[in-house]
Scaffold this motif. Structure first.
Motif, PDB file in Angstrom:
ATOM      1  N   GLY A  75     -23.194   5.730  -5.769  1.00 57.67           N
ATOM      2  CA  GLY A  75     -22.146   4.720  -5.842  1.00 57.67           C
ATOM      3  C   GLY A  75     -21.873   3.948  -4.569  1.00 57.67           C
ATOM      4  O   GLY A  75     -20.991   3.087  -4.540  1.00 57.67           O
ATOM      5  N   THR A  76     -22.615   4.223  -3.495  1.00 53.65           N
ATOM      6  CA  THR A  76     -22.377   3.532  -2.223  1.00 53.65           C
ATOM      7  C   THR A  76     -22.526   2.023  -2.386  1.00 53.65           C
ATOM      8  O   THR A  76     -23.564   1.536  -2.840  1.00 53.65           O
ATOM      9  N   LEU A  77     -21.486   1.277  -1.990  1.00 59.80           N
ATOM     10  CA  LEU A  77     -21.541  -0.181  -1.962  1.00 59.80           C
ATOM     11  C   LEU A  77     -22.466  -0.604  -0.829  1.00 59.80           C
ATOM     12  O   LEU A  77     -22.271  -0.202   0.320  1.00 59.80           O
ATOM     13  N   LEU A  78     -23.484  -1.408  -1.135  1.00 61.55           N
ATOM     14  CA  LEU A  78     -24.492  -1.784  -0.147  1.00 61.55           C
ATOM     15  C   LEU A  78     -24.494  -3.257   0.221  1.00 61.55           C
ATOM     16  O   LEU A  78     -24.601  -3.597   1.398  1.00 61.55           O
ATOM     17  N   THR A  79     -24.412  -4.148  -0.777  1.00 56.18           N
ATOM     18  CA  THR A  79     -24.514  -5.574  -0.469  1.00 56.18           C
ATOM     19  C   THR A  79     -23.486  -6.392  -1.232  1.00 56.18           C
ATOM     20  O   THR A  79     -22.969  -5.977  -2.269  1.00 56.18           O
ATOM     21  N   ILE A  80     -23.243  -7.576  -0.688  1.00 54.56           N
ATOM     22  CA  ILE A  80     -22.381  -8.578  -1.303  1.00 54.56           C
ATOM     23  C   ILE A  80     -23.145  -9.906  -1.226  1.00 54.56           C
ATOM     24  O   ILE A  80     -23.654 -10.263  -0.168  1.00 54.56           O
ATOM     25  N   GLN A  81     -23.246 -10.599  -2.352  1.00 54.28           N
ATOM     26  CA  GLN A  81     -23.924 -11.889  -2.390  1.00 54.28           C
ATOM     27  C   GLN A  81     -23.012 -12.911  -3.058  1.00 54.28           C
ATOM     28  O   GLN A  81     -22.370 -12.587  -4.064  1.00 54.28           O
ATOM     29  N   VAL A  82     -22.966 -14.113  -2.485  1.00 54.01           N
ATOM     30  CA  VAL A  82     -22.192 -15.196  -3.094  1.00 54.01           C
ATOM     31  C   VAL A  82     -23.102 -16.401  -3.303  1.00 54.01           C
ATOM     32  O   VAL A  82     -23.990 -16.668  -2.494  1.00 54.01           O
ATOM     33  N   ASP A  83     -22.884 -17.093  -4.396  1.00 50.42           N
ATOM     34  CA  ASP A  83     -23.746 -18.217  -4.767  1.00 50.42           C
ATOM     35  C   ASP A  83     -23.752 -19.334  -3.735  1.00 50.42           C
ATOM     36  O   ASP A  83     -24.772 -20.001  -3.545  1.00 50.42           O
ATOM     37  N   PHE A  84     -22.629 -19.547  -3.043  1.00 50.92           N
ATOM     38  CA  PHE A  84     -22.574 -20.667  -2.103  1.00 50.92           C
ATOM     39  C   PHE A  84     -23.238 -20.346  -0.767  1.00 50.92           C
ATOM     40  O   PHE A  84     -23.303 -21.200   0.115  1.00 50.92           O
ATOM     41  N   GLN A  85     -23.756 -19.122  -0.625  1.00 52.47           N
ATOM     42  CA  GLN A  85     -24.587 -18.749   0.523  1.00 52.47           C
ATOM     43  C   GLN A  85     -25.851 -18.071  -0.016  1.00 52.47           C
ATOM     44  O   GLN A  85     -26.156 -16.919   0.298  1.00 52.47           O
ATOM     45  N   ALA A  86     -26.584 -18.807  -0.833  1.00 46.04           N
ATOM     46  CA  ALA A  86     -27.713 -18.247  -1.575  1.00 46.04           C
ATOM     47  C   ALA A  86     -28.834 -17.722  -0.684  1.00 46.04           C
ATOM     48  O   ALA A  86     -29.603 -16.861  -1.105  1.00 46.04           O
ATOM     49  N   ASP A  87     -28.939 -18.213   0.543  1.00 44.27           N
ATOM     50  CA  ASP A  87     -30.017 -17.792   1.440  1.00 44.27           C
ATOM     51  C   ASP A  87     -29.618 -16.629   2.337  1.00 44.27           C
ATOM     52  O   ASP A  87     -30.398 -16.216   3.197  1.00 44.27           O
ATOM     53  N   GLU A  88     -28.401 -16.107   2.156  1.00 49.51           N
ATOM     54  CA  GLU A  88     -27.908 -15.017   2.996  1.00 49.51           C
ATOM     55  C   GLU A  88     -27.423 -13.863   2.126  1.00 49.51           C
ATOM     56  O   GLU A  88     -27.149 -14.032   0.948  1.00 49.51           O
ATOM     57  N   ILE A  89     -27.321 -12.694   2.746  1.00 52.01           N
ATOM     58  CA  ILE A  89     -26.789 -11.534   2.054  1.00 52.01           C
ATOM     59  C   ILE A  89     -25.947 -10.730   3.043  1.00 52.01           C
ATOM     60  O   ILE A  89     -26.296 -10.626   4.222  1.00 52.01           O
ATOM     61  N   ASP A  90     -24.839 -10.236   2.566  1.00 51.05           N
ATOM     62  CA  ASP A  90     -23.961  -9.389   3.384  1.00 51.05           C
ATOM     63  C   ASP A  90     -24.282  -7.932   3.101  1.00 51.05           C
ATOM     64  O   ASP A  90     -24.455  -7.543   1.940  1.00 51.05           O
ATOM     65  N   ILE A  91     -24.329  -7.151   4.146  1.00 54.51           N
ATOM     66  CA  ILE A  91     -24.568  -5.717   4.057  1.00 54.51           C
ATOM     67  C   ILE A  91     -23.301  -5.018   4.519  1.00 54.51           C
ATOM     68  O   ILE A  91     -22.674  -5.437   5.500  1.00 54.51           O
TER      69      ILE A  91
END
Length: 139
Positions: A75-91
């Protein structure tokens, strides 16, 4: 930098230095983590490489424009992605093997902060998104 989930099934590597590290106090981060806030850090999407456990990743749409990935085993939360920053990913920074290597530089969604969680730092605080958030749709 490398990191992974609590149970060790999912392991990842970051191929570039993370940037844009900050605390998020939004209710979604609170509810998906069970904590009063989450620290995230950002890399270009192609610079996050899952070295093992890709088949154990699960995804959930948490808004109309974003989704989160977590380990389906622990269940560990690993990433967050938002459509308006499609080329990036938050860890999520705490999933890094050495999370002290990325220091937060701001707080977002501070208006949603849990009342008993009063950070003792002098970092900038924003009630919603930061005004300079890349790609943020203009309302």
């Amino acid at each position: 930098m490398k990191g992974g989930c609590f149970c060790g099934v999912v392991r990842y590597a970051l191929l570039s230095t993370p940037y844009d590290t900050g605390w998020c106090h939004c209710r979604i981060c609170q509810r998906t983590s069970g904590a009063p806030a989450v620290v995230f850090t950002t890399v270009p999407k192609g610079d996050l490489v899952f070295e093992q456990g890709r088949d154990s990743l699960r995804s959930i749409a948490t808004t109309s424009f974003g989704r989160r990935q977590f380990c389906g085993e622990c269940g560990t939360l690993l990433t967050i992605q938002v459509d308006f920053q499609a080329d990036e990913i938050d860890i999520t920074a705490a999933t890094l093997d050495a999370p002290s290597g990325v220091a937060p530089g701001f707080h977002i969604f501070f208006a949603d902060r849990v009342s008993w969680n009063e950070p003792g730092d002098a970092l900038p605080r924003f009630d919603s998104w930061r005004p300079d958030t890349r790609g943020l749709p203009v309302s």
